[in-house]
Design a protein around this motif. Structure first.
Motif, PDB file in Angstrom:
ATOM      1  N   LEU B 176       0.825  -1.217   0.000  1.00 42.66           N
ATOM      2  CA  LEU B 176       0.000   0.000   0.000  1.00 42.66           C
ATOM      3  C   LEU B 176       0.856   1.263   0.000  1.00 42.66           C
ATOM      4  O   LEU B 176       0.449   2.293  -0.531  1.00 42.66           O
ATOM      5  N   ASP B 177       2.041   1.169   0.606  1.00 43.91           N
ATOM      6  CA  ASP B 177       2.962   2.307   0.516  1.00 43.91           C
ATOM      7  C   ASP B 177       3.321   2.583  -0.949  1.00 43.91           C
ATOM      8  O   ASP B 177       3.408   3.743  -1.373  1.00 43.91           O
ATOM      9  N   CYS B 179       1.454   1.744  -3.566  1.00 43.79           N
ATOM     10  CA  CYS B 179       0.232   2.277  -4.191  1.00 43.79           C
ATOM     11  C   CYS B 179       0.079   3.769  -3.898  1.00 43.79           C
ATOM     12  O   CYS B 179      -0.221   4.563  -4.798  1.00 43.79           O
ATOM     13  N   ASP B 180       0.287   4.141  -2.654  1.00 47.96           N
ATOM     14  CA  ASP B 180       0.105   5.547  -2.280  1.00 47.96           C
ATOM     15  C   ASP B 180       1.126   6.445  -2.981  1.00 47.96           C
ATOM     16  O   ASP B 180       0.815   7.582  -3.357  1.00 47.96           O
ATOM     17  N   PRO B 184      -1.466   8.293  -5.870  1.00 53.40           N
ATOM     18  CA  PRO B 184      -1.995   8.927  -4.656  1.00 53.40           C
ATOM     19  C   PRO B 184      -3.484   9.260  -4.742  1.00 53.40           C
ATOM     20  O   PRO B 184      -4.138   9.354  -3.714  1.00 53.40           O
ATOM     21  N   SER B 185      -3.993   9.397  -5.950  1.00 54.41           N
ATOM     22  CA  SER B 185      -5.411   9.771  -6.067  1.00 54.41           C
ATOM     23  C   SER B 185      -6.337   8.562  -5.954  1.00 54.41           C
ATOM     24  O   SER B 185      -7.554   8.712  -6.049  1.00 54.41           O
ATOM     25  N   LYS B 186      -5.744   7.361  -5.759  1.00 53.28           N
ATOM     26  CA  LYS B 186      -6.568   6.141  -5.700  1.00 53.28           C
ATOM     27  C   LYS B 186      -7.481   6.044  -6.914  1.00 53.28           C
ATOM     28  O   LYS B 186      -8.710   5.914  -6.796  1.00 53.28           O
ATOM     29  N   ARG B 211      -7.077   0.319   5.618  1.00 50.15           N
ATOM     30  CA  ARG B 211      -6.344   1.370   4.917  1.00 50.15           C
ATOM     31  C   ARG B 211      -6.531   1.237   3.401  1.00 50.15           C
ATOM     32  O   ARG B 211      -6.701   2.237   2.696  1.00 50.15           O
ATOM     33  N   ARG B 216      -8.620  -0.043  -3.432  1.00 51.53           N
ATOM     34  CA  ARG B 216      -7.347  -0.751  -3.602  1.00 51.53           C
ATOM     35  C   ARG B 216      -7.481  -2.266  -3.519  1.00 51.53           C
ATOM     36  O   ARG B 216      -6.527  -2.977  -3.787  1.00 51.53           O
TER      37      ARG B 216
END
Lengths: 292, 292
Positions: B176-177, B179-180, B184-186, B211, B216
């Motif tokens: 997830l780090d 992915c972020d 960042p905008s998901k 989270r 995601r």
């Protein structure tokens, strides 16, 4: 970081490493003798080996050889299915504390336990959160005795592949969360054992070693991760034969002020336990100097 | 949480599960036929199985049987020792994206790779941080193509016991780090595949599933962790035969809004791959209804 290349003064031998010679059990007094003859200054014995040789006898040998104990293996196994089981674990852990004290160990290493029954192949339940709560509570109870005895407890996070059957504390972060909850003042009575085999993969390893700091870093264990690894328990590699960047991790640990022994702990049914123990020990010494 | 007990409409079969029948390779068209006859609505095929049967042929069969693809296995393996190796990985991943698109998969699953050479038994280096950087950069490059193709990428954190040779992304938090950092905008173009086998042990699992959130959570895979586990790769258990509390984890995932398939992925040299594939599949269906 300390220079290990010139001698092996900071080498400790976990006695499981020499548990077998040419596939046969090697008694602890013989292991101690081998170590003493090579100028090894420190050991970390297992309880079953001590019990087989007799505590008083081992205590005498440790003193006569002048060994220090980088740790005592092991307490823990806090989980159970009922109160009687929890009490039995408490009693056994207090005996382990007494033995560690008798042998003047630097710490009692804790392998905390996991799902009750799983080690025998039949887990009593699947509630790992419950096991983790029992571990937390059990360490809390043991800590009172640990403080009274002046014997620090070192929680050893085990590799996640042991989460079901041996230890449900599986990251340094998780171990340190327990330390912070039970010993917020960082008294020195509770800390962690960092074994590179269990933690090398962790993306947060450096950060958590820094978080631990010198007060919580009670033991440092080395061996190596082989590719392929053919057995989940007994296929640990000799330092230098696998993929772990051991000096990198030792540098992080010593960067926090750790100045204790580097303890070699290798379980190896298929390789090192088949060799002559003297050869295994000589290799440990050589690799300690060259790749740790 | 959805009730799976009445039917198997939300079951997907990862075709590796039926890769062998009585120890013999079972071609993908035969696997699809078995699944279709039992009313399985979704599959997740492996690239090597698709290549062996021919992409166009598989695409036709998928359409004629009316299958959905809960994912396509797999892209990734981003690490290399030189630029040519990195470029070759990029090229191969773009081909995987094209295939996933041709088969109308829900996502391309990424097994990201680890230390180059380790899978063949000889790691080229021990710098896992470098491998992790290469993975981060490789996903970043692939993401541009993924967005253009409208094919989401699902990073699959693999169990830490694969950190050396298969995937150096080993926790949901770490995935997830990434992915972020890269999305960042998901946007929905980048997320994770949650396989209970790889993540069940993680003390931060519930927190990290929360989270991740629905944006995601792109895939959900099930099998079980056996005690003892006799092989690091090919001793996965059938759901219900091990220690994973699968409904607990599915509840967390669905609590975030996940409404996709529950994909069964079992590698089992010693047990399920030795049985008749029809028996394995029937057992998957029964267990999907009773213990997932």
């Amino acid at each position: 970081m300390r220079d290990f290349s010139a001698d092996h003064r900071w080498l400790s031998i976990n006695t499981a490493t020499l548990r077998k010679s040419r596939g046969e059990d090697l008694p602890l007094p013989d292991i101690l003798d081998l170590c003493a003859k090579r100028g090894v200054r420190a050991i970390s014995p297992w309880r079953d080996q001590v019990a087989a040789a007799g505590l008083a006898n081992v205590s005498k040998l440790v003193k006569s050889h002048g060994f220090e104990l980088s740790g005592y293996c092991r307490g823990g196994m806090f989980t159970a299915t009922d109160d009687a089981g929890l009490r039995a674990a408490d009693d056994d852990n207090r005996r382990a504390l007494d033995e560690a004290r008798e042998l003047n160990a630097a710490c009692l290493v804790l392998v905390v336990g996991a799902l009750p029954g799983a080690l025998a192949g039949k887990a009593a339940h699947k509630d790992i959160a419950l096991s983790r709560q029992q571990v937390h509570d059990g360490i809390g109870r043991l800590l009172e005795h640990s403080r009274a005895a002046g014997m620090p407890l070192a929680i050893e996070p085990l590799h996640p592949m042991y989460a079901a059957d041996r230890a449900c504390v599986n990251t340094l972060e998780q171990a340190l969360d327990i330390c912070d909850a039970l010993d917020p003042s960082k008294s020195g009575a509770l800390g962690v054992a960092v074994d590179v085999y269990h933690v090398w993969w962790d993306p947060k390893l450096q950060q958590q070693i820094q978080r631990a700091g010198n007060k919580r870093l009670l033991a440092f264990h080395v061996c190596d991760w082989l590719t392929p690894t053919t057995d989940l328990l007994n296929d640990r590699g000799m330092m230098g034969d696998g993929v772990i960047d051991i000096p990198l991790i030792r540098g992080w640990v010593e960067g926090q002020g750790f100045a204790g022994y580097s303890e070699v702990e290798i379980f190896s049914t298929g390789n090192w336990w088949r060799r002559e123990a003297a050869e295994t020990l000589d290799t440990c010494i050589a690799r300690h100097r060259s790749v740790v």
